[in-house]
Design an enzyme around this catalytic site. Structure first.
Site, PDB file in Angstrom:
ATOM      1  N   LYS A 154      16.011 -11.352   3.011  1.00 13.66           N
ATOM      2  CA  LYS A 154      17.115 -11.205   2.054  1.00 13.66           C
ATOM      3  C   LYS A 154      16.671 -10.577   0.735  1.00 13.66           C
ATOM      4  O   LYS A 154      17.341  -9.710   0.180  1.00 13.66           O
ATOM      5  CB  LYS A 154      17.780 -12.559   1.821  1.00 13.66           C
ATOM      6  N   THR A 232       6.164 -10.165  -6.151  1.00 11.99           N
ATOM      7  CA  THR A 232       7.051 -11.225  -6.640  1.00 11.99           C
ATOM      8  C   THR A 232       7.309 -12.242  -5.536  1.00 11.99           C
ATOM      9  O   THR A 232       8.305 -12.960  -5.563  1.00 11.99           O
ATOM     10  CB  THR A 232       8.394 -10.635  -7.130  1.00 11.99           C
ATOM     11  N   ARG A 234       4.475 -14.393  -3.120  1.00 18.39           N
ATOM     12  CA  ARG A 234       3.546 -15.509  -3.227  1.00 18.39           C
ATOM     13  C   ARG A 234       2.160 -14.982  -3.604  1.00 18.39           C
ATOM     14  O   ARG A 234       1.718 -13.958  -3.090  1.00 18.39           O
ATOM     15  CB  ARG A 234       3.462 -16.295  -1.907  1.00 18.39           C
ATOM     16  N   ASP A 258       4.446 -11.496 -10.503  1.00 18.18           N
ATOM     17  CA  ASP A 258       5.193 -12.654 -10.991  1.00 18.18           C
ATOM     18  C   ASP A 258       4.634 -13.936 -10.379  1.00 18.18           C
ATOM     19  O   ASP A 258       5.108 -15.031 -10.684  1.00 18.18           O
ATOM     20  CB  ASP A 258       6.680 -12.499 -10.638  1.00 18.18           C
ATOM     21  N   GLU A 263      -1.777 -20.200  -9.660  1.00 19.14           N
ATOM     22  CA  GLU A 263      -0.780 -20.369 -10.713  1.00 19.14           C
ATOM     23  C   GLU A 263      -0.441 -21.820 -11.021  1.00 19.14           C
ATOM     24  O   GLU A 263       0.058 -22.119 -12.111  1.00 19.14           O
ATOM     25  CB  GLU A 263       0.502 -19.615 -10.365  1.00 19.14           C
ATOM     26  N   HIS A 295       6.149 -16.538 -12.784  1.00 19.36           N
ATOM     27  CA  HIS A 295       7.080 -16.995 -11.743  1.00 19.36           C
ATOM     28  C   HIS A 295       8.501 -17.088 -12.303  1.00 19.36           C
ATOM     29  O   HIS A 295       9.187 -18.109 -12.175  1.00 19.36           O
ATOM     30  CB  HIS A 295       6.642 -18.345 -11.169  1.00 19.36           C
ATOM     31  N   ALA A 297      10.933 -14.629 -11.647  1.00 17.90           N
ATOM     32  CA  ALA A 297      11.871 -13.752 -10.944  1.00 17.90           C
ATOM     33  C   ALA A 297      13.141 -14.470 -10.503  1.00 17.90           C
ATOM     34  O   ALA A 297      14.221 -13.880 -10.478  1.00 17.90           O
ATOM     35  CB  ALA A 297      11.190 -13.110  -9.732  1.00 17.90           C
ATOM     36  N   PHE A 298      13.039 -15.744 -10.151  1.00 18.04           N
ATOM     37  CA  PHE A 298      14.203 -16.500  -9.671  1.00 18.04           C
ATOM     38  C   PHE A 298      15.107 -16.962 -10.802  1.00 18.04           C
ATOM     39  O   PHE A 298      16.213 -17.451 -10.549  1.00 18.04           O
ATOM     40  CB  PHE A 298      13.720 -17.742  -8.911  1.00 18.04           C
TER      41      PHE A 298
END
Length: 332
Positions: A154, A232, A234, A258, A263, A295, A297-298
């Site tokens: 997606k 972006t 993992r 990202d 991390e 992190h 992007a979401f």
């Protein structure tokens, strides 16, 4: 239903409390990540809700099961940080949010590419210091460039559509080809060809044991000199030190990430007053052609709303003994 949240940020509280209008859920919030150091503190809850940097290994799952926890709910799409086989053995259900807002991550990917290429971040800082020179800010047109996309789920699909909109030639690799993307103009080719022809390479596949360090010394050597790499997805998809060497040798013209393999010790924290002992990320940050976000992007209103809504829907349905209605939500 009683839920213990781990890796909690202020915005998690806001969105999950907003979605609990009927008062069906009772929340416990922990700022720390879930792991062996904290699992013994879990008491009187039916489910734990975890995020990308929580470590839900067999030892943690065993303790949770002994304490009567029935569900591990991931408020994210990836599930590489959960031992699914152990969850099955202990009779614990695992659910996730398979598609909260693919556009959020895809749009951030393009934003990182544009920022890195056109040096928007550098221009912003220059102008604030009354420096209006253009020297050192030269970029290139995206139009006509070849964008390689690894993973066309997606998020990858959404990014392909954005890249096509910029007039890019899109070459993709996925174990399952998407017919809609093929009709839109995306060419599916073997992975090695994606490496060889891409001017820009973007990663959108989940992390599995098979593709850990997908980007490594060997794959980097297949790429043309001057490629831009974006991740972006993992952090474990990338061998960071191999990328450092590729930046030093100029094989990589730019890197935008990202996510980062280590991390969990850094991201989602304010470390501005401390000394960061991670030499790898310090080395990355020393390059002028590297762009790092933590992190992020979401992180949109729409995505956080969907994450909270779908997570609670999964938990409510599992609490009633039903299979979650969200496709692919049940993992174990």
């Amino acid at each position: 239903m009683r839920i213990a949240f781990f890796s909690t940020q202020p915005y998690d509280r806001v969105f999950f409390e907003r979605e609990n209008t009927a008062g069906y859920f009772n929340y416990q919030f922990y700022e720390t990540h879930l792991g062996p150091h904290i699992v013994q503190a879990v008491e009187n809850v039916d489910a734990v809700c975890v995020f990308v940097n929580d470590r839900v290994n067999e030892n943690v799952i065993q303790v949770l099961a002994e304490k009567g926890v029935k569900v591990i709910a991931l408020r994210c799409a990836g599930f590489n940080n959960v031992d699914l086989e152990a969850a099955k053995r202990y009779g614990m259900a695992v659910c996730r949010v398979p598609a909260y807002s693919p556009e959020a991550v895809a749009e951030h990917t393009m934003a990182m590419l544009l920022t890195l290429n056109r040096k928007i971040h550098k221009a912003y800082n220059r102008v604030r210091e009354q420096n209006f020179s253009l020297n050192g800010l030269l970029g290139f047109n995206l139009y006509g460039r070849t964008v390689g996309v690894i993973g066309t789920g997606k998020i990858g699909k959404a990014f392909c559509r954005i890249a096509l909109g910029f007039g890019c030639r899109v070459m993709a690799f996925d174990l399952h080809e998407d017919e809609e993307l093929k009709q839109a103009g995306v060419s599916y080719v073997p992975l090695e060809q994606v490496y060889k022809v891409s001017d820009i390479l973007s990663l959108h596949c989940p992390l599995t044991p098979e593709n850990r360090h997908l980007i490594n010394k060997e794959s980097l050597e297949m790429m043309k000199e001057g490629v831009t790499l974006i991740n972006t997805s993992r952090g474990g998809l990338v061998d960071t030190w191999a990328v450092v060497e590729a930046l030093k040798s100029r094989r990589l013209a730019g890197l935008a990430i990202d996510v980062y393999e280590q991390e969990e010790k850094l991201f989602f924290k304010d470390l501005s007053g401390t000394i960061i002992e991670d030499d790898t990320i310090q080395r990355l940050m020393s390059f002028p052609n590297v762009l790092i976000t933590a992190h992020q992007a979401f992180f949109t209103e729409e995505a956080l709303t969907q994450i909270a809504r779908i997570t609670l829907q999964n938990l409510q349905e599992l609490g009633r003994g039903e299979r979650p209605s969200i496709s692919q939500a049940l993992l174990a």
